[in-house]
Design a protein around this motif. Structure first.
Motif, PDB file in Angstrom:
ATOM      1  N   SER A 180       0.826  -1.203   0.000  1.00 16.11           N
ATOM      2  CA  SER A 180       0.000   0.000   0.000  1.00 16.11           C
ATOM      3  C   SER A 180       0.861   1.254   0.000  1.00 16.11           C
ATOM      4  O   SER A 180       0.535   2.259  -0.652  1.00 16.11           O
ATOM      5  N   SER A 181       1.972   1.205   0.730  1.00 14.43           N
ATOM      6  CA  SER A 181       2.885   2.361   0.753  1.00 14.43           C
ATOM      7  C   SER A 181       3.479   2.607  -0.629  1.00 14.43           C
ATOM      8  O   SER A 181       3.606   3.770  -1.062  1.00 14.43           O
ATOM      9  N   LEU A 182       3.833   1.540  -1.328  1.00 16.17           N
ATOM     10  CA  LEU A 182       4.389   1.697  -2.672  1.00 16.17           C
ATOM     11  C   LEU A 182       3.356   2.289  -3.636  1.00 16.17           C
ATOM     12  O   LEU A 182       3.682   3.128  -4.486  1.00 16.17           O
ATOM     13  N   ILE A 183       2.101   1.863  -3.489  1.00 13.22           N
ATOM     14  CA  ILE A 183       1.036   2.432  -4.330  1.00 13.22           C
ATOM     15  C   ILE A 183       0.868   3.919  -4.029  1.00 13.22           C
ATOM     16  O   ILE A 183       0.701   4.746  -4.942  1.00 13.22           O
ATOM     17  N   ALA A 184       0.927   4.294  -2.739  1.00  7.54           N
ATOM     18  CA  ALA A 184       0.790   5.705  -2.362  1.00  7.54           C
ATOM     19  C   ALA A 184       1.916   6.543  -2.966  1.00  7.54           C
ATOM     20  O   ALA A 184       1.691   7.656  -3.454  1.00  7.54           O
ATOM     21  N   ILE A 185       3.132   6.001  -2.928  1.00 10.95           N
ATOM     22  CA  ILE A 185       4.274   6.733  -3.519  1.00 10.95           C
ATOM     23  C   ILE A 185       4.065   6.910  -5.019  1.00 10.95           C
ATOM     24  O   ILE A 185       4.284   7.985  -5.578  1.00 10.95           O
ATOM     25  N   ALA A 186       3.605   5.858  -5.697  1.00 19.89           N
ATOM     26  CA  ALA A 186       3.380   5.938  -7.141  1.00 19.89           C
ATOM     27  C   ALA A 186       2.298   6.947  -7.477  1.00 19.89           C
ATOM     28  O   ALA A 186       2.426   7.731  -8.440  1.00 19.89           O
ATOM     29  N   LEU A 187       1.222   6.974  -6.679  1.00 17.71           N
ATOM     30  CA  LEU A 187       0.142   7.933  -6.934  1.00 17.71           C
ATOM     31  C   LEU A 187       0.606   9.356  -6.668  1.00 17.71           C
ATOM     32  O   LEU A 187       0.239  10.282  -7.413  1.00 17.71           O
ATOM     33  N   ARG A 213      -1.398  12.627  -8.242  1.00 15.78           N
ATOM     34  CA  ARG A 213      -2.765  12.421  -7.765  1.00 15.78           C
ATOM     35  C   ARG A 213      -3.014  13.089  -6.415  1.00 15.78           C
ATOM     36  O   ARG A 213      -4.136  13.063  -5.913  1.00 15.78           O
ATOM     37  N   GLY A 214      -1.976  13.678  -5.810  1.00 16.80           N
ATOM     38  CA  GLY A 214      -2.149  14.345  -4.529  1.00 16.80           C
ATOM     39  C   GLY A 214      -0.925  14.171  -3.655  1.00 16.80           C
ATOM     40  O   GLY A 214       0.047  13.520  -4.036  1.00 16.80           O
ATOM     41  N   ALA A 215      -0.963  14.785  -2.465  1.00 19.92           N
ATOM     42  CA  ALA A 215       0.155  14.691  -1.540  1.00 19.92           C
ATOM     43  C   ALA A 215       0.337  13.251  -1.071  1.00 19.92           C
ATOM     44  O   ALA A 215      -0.634  12.510  -0.931  1.00 19.92           O
ATOM     45  N   TRP A 216       1.598  12.915  -0.771  1.00 17.58           N
ATOM     46  CA  TRP A 216       1.890  11.533  -0.387  1.00 17.58           C
ATOM     47  C   TRP A 216       1.169  11.141   0.893  1.00 17.58           C
ATOM     48  O   TRP A 216       0.665  10.025   1.024  1.00 17.58           O
ATOM     49  N   GLY A 217       1.078  12.052   1.877  1.00 13.82           N
ATOM     50  CA  GLY A 217       0.425  11.735   3.144  1.00 13.82           C
ATOM     51  C   GLY A 217      -1.016  11.317   2.958  1.00 13.82           C
ATOM     52  O   GLY A 217      -1.473  10.311   3.512  1.00 13.82           O
ATOM     53  N   ALA A 218      -1.739  12.088   2.151  1.00 10.54           N
ATOM     54  CA  ALA A 218      -3.142  11.758   1.913  1.00 10.54           C
ATOM     55  C   ALA A 218      -3.268  10.446   1.140  1.00 10.54           C
ATOM     56  O   ALA A 218      -4.116   9.591   1.464  1.00 10.54           O
ATOM     57  N   GLN A 219      -2.431  10.264   0.137  1.00  9.41           N
ATOM     58  CA  GLN A 219      -2.481   9.028  -0.647  1.00  9.41           C
ATOM     59  C   GLN A 219      -2.129   7.813   0.209  1.00  9.41           C
ATOM     60  O   GLN A 219      -2.696   6.724   0.032  1.00  9.41           O
ATOM     61  N   PHE A 220      -1.218   8.028   1.154  1.00 11.79           N
ATOM     62  CA  PHE A 220      -0.839   6.936   2.046  1.00 11.79           C
ATOM     63  C   PHE A 220      -2.013   6.504   2.919  1.00 11.79           C
ATOM     64  O   PHE A 220      -2.260   5.308   3.113  1.00 11.79           O
ATOM     65  N   VAL A 221      -2.755   7.484   3.462  1.00 13.57           N
ATOM     66  CA  VAL A 221      -3.912   7.152   4.303  1.00 13.57           C
ATOM     67  C   VAL A 221      -4.957   6.401   3.500  1.00 13.57           C
ATOM     68  O   VAL A 221      -5.499   5.387   3.944  1.00 13.57           O
ATOM     69  N   TYR A 222      -5.259   6.909   2.299  1.00  8.37           N
ATOM     70  CA  TYR A 222      -6.243   6.227   1.445  1.00  8.37           C
ATOM     71  C   TYR A 222      -5.783   4.800   1.111  1.00  8.37           C
ATOM     72  O   TYR A 222      -6.530   3.839   1.263  1.00  8.37           O
ATOM     73  N   SER A 223      -4.541   4.689   0.644  1.00  9.66           N
ATOM     74  CA  SER A 223      -4.045   3.396   0.193  1.00  9.66           C
ATOM     75  C   SER A 223      -3.943   2.391   1.335  1.00  9.66           C
ATOM     76  O   SER A 223      -4.349   1.235   1.211  1.00  9.66           O
ATOM     77  N   LEU A 224      -3.409   2.856   2.467  1.00  9.90           N
ATOM     78  CA  LEU A 224      -3.261   1.947   3.605  1.00  9.90           C
ATOM     79  C   LEU A 224      -4.618   1.524   4.144  1.00  9.90           C
ATOM     80  O   LEU A 224      -4.812   0.348   4.494  1.00  9.90           O
ATOM     81  N   SER A 225      -5.571   2.428   4.211  1.00 10.79           N
ATOM     82  CA  SER A 225      -6.903   2.089   4.712  1.00 10.79           C
ATOM     83  C   SER A 225      -7.578   1.069   3.803  1.00 10.79           C
ATOM     84  O   SER A 225      -8.163   0.075   4.281  1.00 10.79           O
ATOM     85  N   ILE A 226      -7.505   1.295   2.504  1.00  8.40           N
ATOM     86  CA  ILE A 226      -8.112   0.354   1.556  1.00  8.40           C
ATOM     87  C   ILE A 226      -7.444  -1.015   1.668  1.00  8.40           C
ATOM     88  O   ILE A 226      -8.109  -2.050   1.734  1.00  8.40           O
ATOM     89  N   GLY A 227      -6.117  -1.017   1.720  1.00 10.65           N
ATOM     90  CA  GLY A 227      -5.382  -2.281   1.766  1.00 10.65           C
ATOM     91  C   GLY A 227      -5.639  -3.067   3.041  1.00 10.65           C
ATOM     92  O   GLY A 227      -5.870  -4.285   2.995  1.00 10.65           O
ATOM     93  N   MET A 228      -5.632  -2.389   4.181  1.00  4.85           N
ATOM     94  CA  MET A 228      -5.770  -3.109   5.437  1.00  4.85           C
ATOM     95  C   MET A 228      -7.185  -3.625   5.644  1.00  4.85           C
ATOM     96  O   MET A 228      -7.386  -4.719   6.187  1.00  4.85           O
ATOM     97  N   ILE A 229      -8.198  -2.852   5.224  1.00  2.00           N
ATOM     98  CA  ILE A 229      -9.576  -3.350   5.340  1.00  2.00           C
ATOM     99  C   ILE A 229      -9.759  -4.574   4.440  1.00  2.00           C
ATOM    100  O   ILE A 229     -10.360  -5.582   4.837  1.00  2.00           O
ATOM    101  N   SER A 230      -9.231  -4.508   3.222  1.00  2.00           N
ATOM    102  CA  SER A 230      -9.325  -5.659   2.320  1.00  2.00           C
ATOM    103  C   SER A 230      -8.605  -6.858   2.915  1.00  2.00           C
ATOM    104  O   SER A 230      -9.093  -8.000   2.845  1.00  2.00           O
ATOM    105  N   TRP A 231      -7.458  -6.600   3.518  1.00  2.88           N
ATOM    106  CA  TRP A 231      -6.697  -7.697   4.120  1.00  2.88           C
ATOM    107  C   TRP A 231      -7.471  -8.368   5.242  1.00  2.88           C
ATOM    108  O   TRP A 231      -7.549  -9.598   5.320  1.00  2.88           O
TER     109      TRP A 231
END
Length: 356
Positions: free
Chosen positions: A28-35, A40-58
């Motif tokens: 999820s962190s790698l996806i946030a960095i790529a976005l 697509r936006g600041a890394w901090g915001a993308q990290f929260v979105y990506s990590l939240s999506i990934g961990m809930i799916s997990w």
């Protein structure tokens, strides 16, 4: 499902869950960095979105598979249930993760509904592709682990069957030898023949009445060896003397049955019997580091002076069977050597690893 979860939640599976969580967080962190790099936006915001999506799916997929799996070895639902679990996990992650991200950034709840069609589609595709890729990775590793376990189980079953076959070949060999000796004693010394028959009856009662386990304590192996030597003492009288030396701390070590008796038979047939005065057999066990060493030595005529066994004799057969059983059970970690002693006689030494 709760009962299934409790059954499947072993320590090993708990470690796998933790490993999957860490892998998902990294991905999820790698996806946030790529976005973030793609604008697509600041890394901090993308990290929260990506990590939240990934961990809930997990959580949904990894815990769900443990709750739904009927086979504790596969740990994955059968058929369409597995596909449905992945779809539910990705959907829950997409909706829940976006909601958490919106709350973190202060954006309207589930703001992605207002995105332009192409932006909404790209967000959904990224989530789906990432989720499916991670699930496939976990599924492939789990399947590989399951197949490795099945292969190991098949190899163990084959080794067990081979070990049983070797044991069934050894037991008749000992019985036939004893019956041949009885035949001689019946005409030459009936009284000793009766004593030998009584010993044989006792020996067979213990041997055939016991379990057909593939391993038993070393103490049981020494006890059965003592019965056999007493049986042979009836025939040989004072010409056979023996010593059994088993330290107390090795009594419970598990070993394959009938591992030592063929070596003792070999010592009697090819070492002591050719001598008019007979001799002594010593069986001694000791520990050397992580190895168990067992020596069967005799004061017989020695390797260089013993008559070569004919194809009908079982002395060479018994020794060959011991080698094969060692290889079957312990592989290259075991060894067996036969050497002449400086004082006369022969010493057979077998070595294999102690159970950890």
């Amino acid at each position: 499902m709760i009962a299934t979860l409790r059954r499947n939640m072993t320590r090993e599976n708990g470690v796998d869950l933790l490993r999957h969580a860490l892998t998902t967080a990294l991905f999820s962190s790698l996806i946030a960095i790529a976005l973030a790099i793609s604008g697509r936006g600041a890394w901090g915001a993308q990290f929260v979105y990506s990590l939240s999506i990934g961990m809930i799916s997990w959580v949904v997929i990894d815990v769900g598979r443990l709750m739904m799996s009927p086979d504790p070895r596969k740990l994955w639902p059968n058929g369409f249930k597995g596909v449905l679990l992945v779809l539910v996990g990705i959907t829950a992650g997409f909706l829940g993760g976006n909601a958490i991200g919106d709350a973190w950034t202060g954006a309207p709840l589930l703001e992605f509904w207002t995105f332009a069609p192409h932006k909404f589609a790209s967000t959904l595709v990224i989530t789906a592709v990432a989720g499916i890729a991670i699930c496939y990775f976990y599924y492939s590793r789990g399947k590989s682990k399951y197949l490795e376990g099945e292969i190991a189980l098949a190899q163990r079953d084959a080794a067990d069957a081979r070990l049983k076959l070797l044991e069934t070949q050894l037991e008749p060999h000992m019985l036939f030898n004893t019956l041949a000796n009885l035949r001689v004693l019946i005409t030459t010394d009936p009284q000793r023949a009766v004593a030998m028959l009584d010993r044989l009856n006792s020996y067979l009662r213990v041997t055939l009445g016991g379990s057909r386990a593939l391993a038993h304590p070393l103490a049981a192996e020494f006890d059965r060896l003592g019965d056999y030597l007493e049986l042979m003492s009836v025939r040989m009288g004072d010409r056979l003397r023996y010593t059994l030396d088993l330290p107390d701390n090795l009594r419970d070590v598990l070993v394959p049955p009938l591992m030592l008796q063929p070596l003792v038979e070999n010592s009697i047939r090819h070492g002591l019997e050719p001598q008019v005065e007979g001799g002594e057999i010593t069986v001694r066990a000791r520990r050397e580091g992580g190895q168990l060493v067992i020596e069967v030595s005799d004061t017989g005529v020695g390797i260089g002076h013993a008559p070569a066994p004919s194809s009908a004799e079982a002395g060479g057969f018994g020794v060959a069977q011991v080698r094969e059983r060692l290889t079957t059970v312990y592989g290259a970690q075991s060894s067996m050597t036969m050497s002449a002693l400086a004082t006369g006689g022969t010493c057979a030494t077998i070595t294999f690893p102690l159970p950890t």
